[in-house]
Every structure is written in C-alpha cells, then in structure tokens.
Design a protein around this motif. Structure first.
Motif, mmCIF file in Angstrom:
data_model
loop_
_atom_site.group_PDB
_atom_site.id
_atom_site.type_symbol
_atom_site.label_atom_id
_atom_site.label_comp_id
_atom_site.label_asym_id
_atom_site.label_seq_id
_atom_site.Cartn_x
_atom_site.Cartn_y
_atom_site.Cartn_z
ATOM 1 N N VAL A 125 -16.242 10.047 -62.658
ATOM 2 C CA VAL A 125 -17.492 10.073 -63.416
ATOM 3 C C VAL A 125 -18.670 10.354 -62.490
ATOM 4 C CG1 VAL A 125 -18.999 8.768 -64.969
ATOM 5 C CG2 VAL A 125 -16.512 8.452 -65.076
ATOM 6 N N SER A 126 -18.705 9.675 -61.361
ATOM 7 C CA SER A 126 -19.724 9.882 -60.335
ATOM 8 C C SER A 126 -19.090 9.561 -58.994
ATOM 9 C CB SER A 126 -20.949 8.989 -60.586
ATOM 10 O OG SER A 126 -20.623 7.621 -60.347
ATOM 11 N N LYS A 127 -19.848 9.713 -57.918
ATOM 12 C CA LYS A 127 -19.260 9.479 -56.601
ATOM 13 C C LYS A 127 -18.841 8.024 -56.381
ATOM 14 C CE LYS A 127 -23.592 8.721 -54.031
ATOM 15 N NZ LYS A 127 -23.213 7.427 -53.427
ATOM 16 N N ASP A 128 -19.343 7.097 -57.223
ATOM 17 C CA ASP A 128 -19.002 5.686 -57.082
ATOM 18 C C ASP A 128 -18.216 5.128 -58.266
ATOM 19 O OD1 ASP A 128 -20.391 5.360 -54.603
ATOM 20 O OD2 ASP A 128 -22.283 5.320 -55.713
ATOM 21 N N TRP A 129 -17.810 5.965 -59.209
ATOM 22 C CA TRP A 129 -17.213 5.455 -60.449
ATOM 23 C C TRP A 129 -16.072 6.355 -60.897
ATOM 24 C CZ3 TRP A 129 -20.048 5.496 -65.819
ATOM 25 C CH2 TRP A 129 -19.278 4.810 -66.754
ATOM 26 N N GLN A 130 -14.895 5.771 -61.089
ATOM 27 C CA GLN A 130 -13.724 6.496 -61.565
ATOM 28 C C GLN A 130 -13.100 5.766 -62.749
ATOM 29 O OE1 GLN A 130 -10.414 7.903 -58.821
ATOM 30 N NE2 GLN A 130 -9.254 6.457 -60.072
ATOM 31 N N VAL A 131 -12.611 6.503 -63.753
ATOM 32 C CA VAL A 131 -11.837 5.946 -64.856
ATOM 33 C C VAL A 131 -10.449 6.574 -64.827
ATOM 34 C CG1 VAL A 131 -13.838 5.424 -66.295
ATOM 35 C CG2 VAL A 131 -12.748 7.667 -66.473
ATOM 36 N N ASP A 132 -9.449 5.867 -65.397
ATOM 37 C CA ASP A 132 -8.080 6.366 -65.299
ATOM 38 C C ASP A 132 -7.210 5.808 -66.417
ATOM 39 O OD1 ASP A 132 -6.776 3.739 -64.220
ATOM 40 O OD2 ASP A 132 -8.457 4.104 -62.870
ATOM 41 N N ALA A 133 -6.045 6.397 -66.595
ATOM 42 C CA ALA A 133 -5.063 5.943 -67.575
ATOM 43 C C ALA A 133 -3.675 6.257 -67.037
ATOM 44 C CB ALA A 133 -5.274 6.624 -68.919
ATOM 45 N N SER A 134 -2.690 5.410 -67.369
ATOM 46 C CA SER A 134 -1.336 5.616 -66.879
ATOM 47 C C SER A 134 -0.321 4.981 -67.811
ATOM 48 C CB SER A 134 -1.174 5.043 -65.465
ATOM 49 O OG SER A 134 -1.364 3.638 -65.473
ATOM 50 N N ALA A 135 0.944 5.349 -67.626
ATOM 51 C CA ALA A 135 2.049 4.781 -68.388
ATOM 52 C C ALA A 135 3.203 4.488 -67.445
ATOM 53 C CB ALA A 135 2.498 5.737 -69.483
ATOM 54 N N THR A 136 3.967 3.419 -67.743
ATOM 55 C CA THR A 136 5.099 2.995 -66.926
ATOM 56 C C THR A 136 6.329 2.843 -67.806
ATOM 57 O OG1 THR A 136 3.613 1.763 -65.453
ATOM 58 C CG2 THR A 136 5.957 1.200 -65.354
ATOM 59 N N PHE A 137 7.490 3.231 -67.273
ATOM 60 C CA PHE A 137 8.758 3.088 -68.007
ATOM 61 C C PHE A 137 9.865 2.803 -67.006
ATOM 62 C CE2 PHE A 137 8.092 7.451 -66.797
ATOM 63 C CZ PHE A 137 9.310 7.862 -66.293
ATOM 64 N N ASN A 138 11.000 2.324 -67.504
ATOM 65 C CA ASN A 138 12.138 2.084 -66.608
ATOM 66 C C ASN A 138 13.380 2.777 -67.147
ATOM 67 O OD1 ASN A 138 12.839 0.403 -68.722
ATOM 68 N ND2 ASN A 138 13.490 -1.288 -67.408
ATOM 69 N N PHE A 139 14.534 2.519 -66.498
ATOM 70 C CA PHE A 139 15.737 3.285 -66.778
ATOM 71 C C PHE A 139 16.903 2.394 -67.192
ATOM 72 C CE2 PHE A 139 13.127 5.249 -63.496
ATOM 73 C CZ PHE A 139 12.911 6.517 -64.018
ATOM 74 N N LYS A 140 16.623 1.191 -67.690
ATOM 75 C CA LYS A 140 17.710 0.299 -68.090
ATOM 76 C C LYS A 140 17.290 -0.470 -69.339
ATOM 77 C CE LYS A 140 16.398 -3.755 -65.343
ATOM 78 N NZ LYS A 140 16.873 -4.775 -64.388
ATOM 79 N N ASP A 141 18.234 -1.261 -69.883
ATOM 80 C CA ASP A 141 17.950 -2.014 -71.108
ATOM 81 C C ASP A 141 18.061 -3.522 -70.901
ATOM 82 O OD1 ASP A 141 20.670 -2.283 -70.859
ATOM 83 O OD2 ASP A 141 21.180 -1.169 -72.685
ATOM 84 N N THR A 142 17.919 -3.975 -69.652
ATOM 85 C CA THR A 142 17.975 -5.421 -69.378
ATOM 86 C C THR A 142 16.790 -5.877 -68.524
ATOM 87 O OG1 THR A 142 19.429 -4.920 -67.481
ATOM 88 C CG2 THR A 142 20.485 -5.570 -69.547
ATOM 89 N N PRO A 143 15.539 -5.755 -68.973
ATOM 90 C CA PRO A 143 15.151 -5.220 -70.281
ATOM 91 C C PRO A 143 14.640 -3.777 -70.166
ATOM 92 C CG PRO A 143 13.331 -6.422 -69.317
ATOM 93 C CD PRO A 143 14.445 -6.464 -68.296
ATOM 94 N N THR A 144 14.378 -3.158 -71.317
ATOM 95 C CA THR A 144 13.612 -1.918 -71.338
ATOM 96 C C THR A 144 12.140 -2.259 -71.126
ATOM 97 O OG1 THR A 144 13.311 -2.030 -73.745
ATOM 98 C CG2 THR A 144 15.210 -0.778 -72.926
ATOM 99 N N VAL A 145 11.422 -1.345 -70.470
ATOM 100 C CA VAL A 145 10.002 -1.572 -70.171
ATOM 101 C C VAL A 145 9.198 -0.345 -70.571
ATOM 102 C CG1 VAL A 145 8.283 -1.888 -68.328
ATOM 103 C CG2 VAL A 145 10.433 -3.165 -68.254
#
Length: 319
Positions: free
Chosen positions: A251-271
């Motif tokens: 946004v400016s030299k002192d301000w950043q915004v962000d978004a992300s997603a996380t997942f895994n590869f198993k079902d004990t548990p799924t995330v």
C-alpha cells in the motif's frame, strides 16, 4: 529484506544498506522468518486473522478455529540484531462424532507465545559488496554467479511461554518455559527470494518438535508479489506436511496487506486454513553508510582515475 520486503526485495535491495530497506521488510504472509532484521530503530507490527477447519477421520472429530497471529519486531543496538514476540491465539469449536450422539465443546488459548532474538551471522552483500551494473552487457548482468548461491545466514533463539495449565493447543505437560532455536538462510535472486528455516522446538520437554520451512517469493512488480511455501514438522504430539500460498500488496513504503491459504496432504486430520493480514512499520531508522563493491567488474565501473590522467596528459600537450 524477507523475505526482504516481500514485495520490494527485487526492486530495492541494491539501494538498501545491510539490513534496512526503503520499504517495509515483513515476514508476512507465510510462517518462515527471513534472515534479515528490520533495521536499527525500526519497530514493526505484523498480524493476521485466520479461519481453520480440521476433520479427523480416525478420531472422528471436526474442529473450527478462528484466531489471531502476530509478530512484534524491533531492531536495536546494531543492524544485525532483532528482538521479537511471536504469538498465535485461537478459539476452537470441536464436534465429536463418536458413540450414539455428537458432543460439542469449545476452548481457547495461545498455541504459541515466544520471545526471541535473531542475529545475522553472515551477509553476502556486506561481505562481497554491491554488484556493479555492466552497462555494456545485459547477459553479464543477468547470468548466475556462484556467489549468488551463497545465502545470508541468521540464528534465532527464543523462549516459549505457556502460563496456562492445562492448554489443549500445546503438548501435554508443557512447561511454563521451553527453548526454541532456528537456523535461517536467505538467497536473493533478483525478483526471486528463497528462504529456509530449520527449527528445533521444545527440546527440553517430553514432546520435542523438529520443523523445516522453505519459502519462495516472486515480486511481480512494485506493488504485487506471490509466494509458495512448504512446511514440515515431526513430533510425538503432532506431525504434518503443509502447503501454503498467497499474495501481498504494498500500500505504501511502510504498509503491506496480504492473504494466504494453507492445506495438507492427509486425513488425520485434514487441514484447510485462510489468512488475511497486514504489516505496518514505524520507521525511526538513521541513514547508514551505503555498501559498495570494492572492485569494479571487468568492462564496467568507474574509469574516472584513468580519465583524469588522460585529461592531465592532454593539457600538457596543449600547453
């Protein structure tokens, strides 16, 4: 430098001093730490809100997490040194599907609360100096040099703080204080930045954890960047392999915004987890002496000395 600022590394690192960058240097998004400190006299807040869904097929439960993660970072005494607090607080709703009916419970606590210090052990830019631009050859400026494969290296030491007993988000019998150590590397390759973290956590407890994180960041332009991350950890309490990806906007030299997603590869548990975050810098840094290349590259650099001698000789002939 993140990851050197996530968005700006590739564009402004050449103009930066050893640690301080012209724009915010944030670890967001993602969970790895970059090798470089924020800079002497710089205070920084990095945070995100998240939603996480888990489903465990064997234990037959479902969990919904909502929470807040934050990093408070401060550079003091020297450019190489950074103090930080890293914390994650979550509220959990759990549905157990065992027996003849469903049982719903809820709880909340800190899954992580760590005070730590990071120190830059080796900075290739400081060691070899700034790479000069060859105005006569595009190929020379963009070819890979063996020095580019040598990363910046930092070490991190922290103390986990857990003042709740019991805490359902930490291992059983987790003590009030336990150590955490990290070895951090970072390579800056133009528009690409590669960061690795090797972590030993809670090694004095009954449930030590060994983690590794690898993050690749790509700056698209002056405002946008994307990243991909792999995180693995092994412990008797919980082990998993996670994939993570997202983007950031400056946004400016002192301000950043962000978004992300996380997942895994198993079902004990799924995330599956979604994060939305921001980082803000309070900049009280004083300008340092700029790093420069000690020797000019062949075919480039400053020929002012030769030119002065030539002009002096010409003057003598003219006289």
């Amino acid at each position: 430098m993140r990851k050197i600022t996530f968005v700006t590394l590739c564009l402004l690192s050449i103009m930066a001093t050893a640690q301080y960058t012209e724009t915010i240097n944030t670890n967001n998004p993602g969970l790895s730490q970059g090798a470089f400190a924020v800079g002497n006299g710089v205070a920084q807040v990095e945070g995100n809100v998240f939603y996480r869904a888990e489903q465990h097929d064997l234990q037959r439960y479902e969990r919904d997490y909502t929470g807040l993660s934050m990093q408070l970072r401060y550079g003091a005494f020297m450019e190489r040194l950074e103090f930080s607090y890293i914390g994650t607080f979550a509220s959990v709703n759990q549905m157990d599907n065992r027996g003849f009916g469903n049982v719903e419970t809820s709880f909340s606590n800190f899954s992580r609360s760590t005070l730590g210090v990071k120190y830059l052990v080796f900075d290739p830019l400081k060691f070899w100096g700034e790479k000069k631009v060859n105005i006569m050859s595009w190929k020379a400026n963009h070819k890979l040099n063996w020095k580019d494969l040598v990363p910046a290296v930092s070490i991190y030491a922290g103390a986990n703080i857990n003042l709740s007993d019991p805490n359902s988000l930490t291992p059983p019998n987790d003590p009030a204080f336990s150590p955490r150590f990290e070895l951090i590397t970072q390579n800056n390759w133009g528009r690409w930045v590669f960061v690795t973290n090797f972590i030993v956590d809670r090694i004095t407890t009954d449930y030590p954890s060994y983690e590794w994180i690898a993050t690749m960041t790509h700056s698209i332009n002056r405002k946008w960047a994307v990243f991909g991350e792999y995180q693995g950890f092994k412990s008797d309490f919980y082990s998993d392999d996670l994939g993570r990806g997202g983007l950031a906007y400056l946004v400016s030299k002192d301000w950043q915004v962000d978004a992300s997603a996380t997942f895994n590869f198993k079902d004990t548990p799924t995330v599956l987890q979604f994060n939305v975050g921001m980082s803000y810098r309070f900049d009280f840094h004083k300008e340092d002496e700029r790093i420069s290349q000690k020797k000019n590259l062949k075919g480039t650099g400053d020929d002012s000395g030769k030119k002065a001698k030539k002009d002096k000789k010409k003057k003598k002939i003219d006289f």
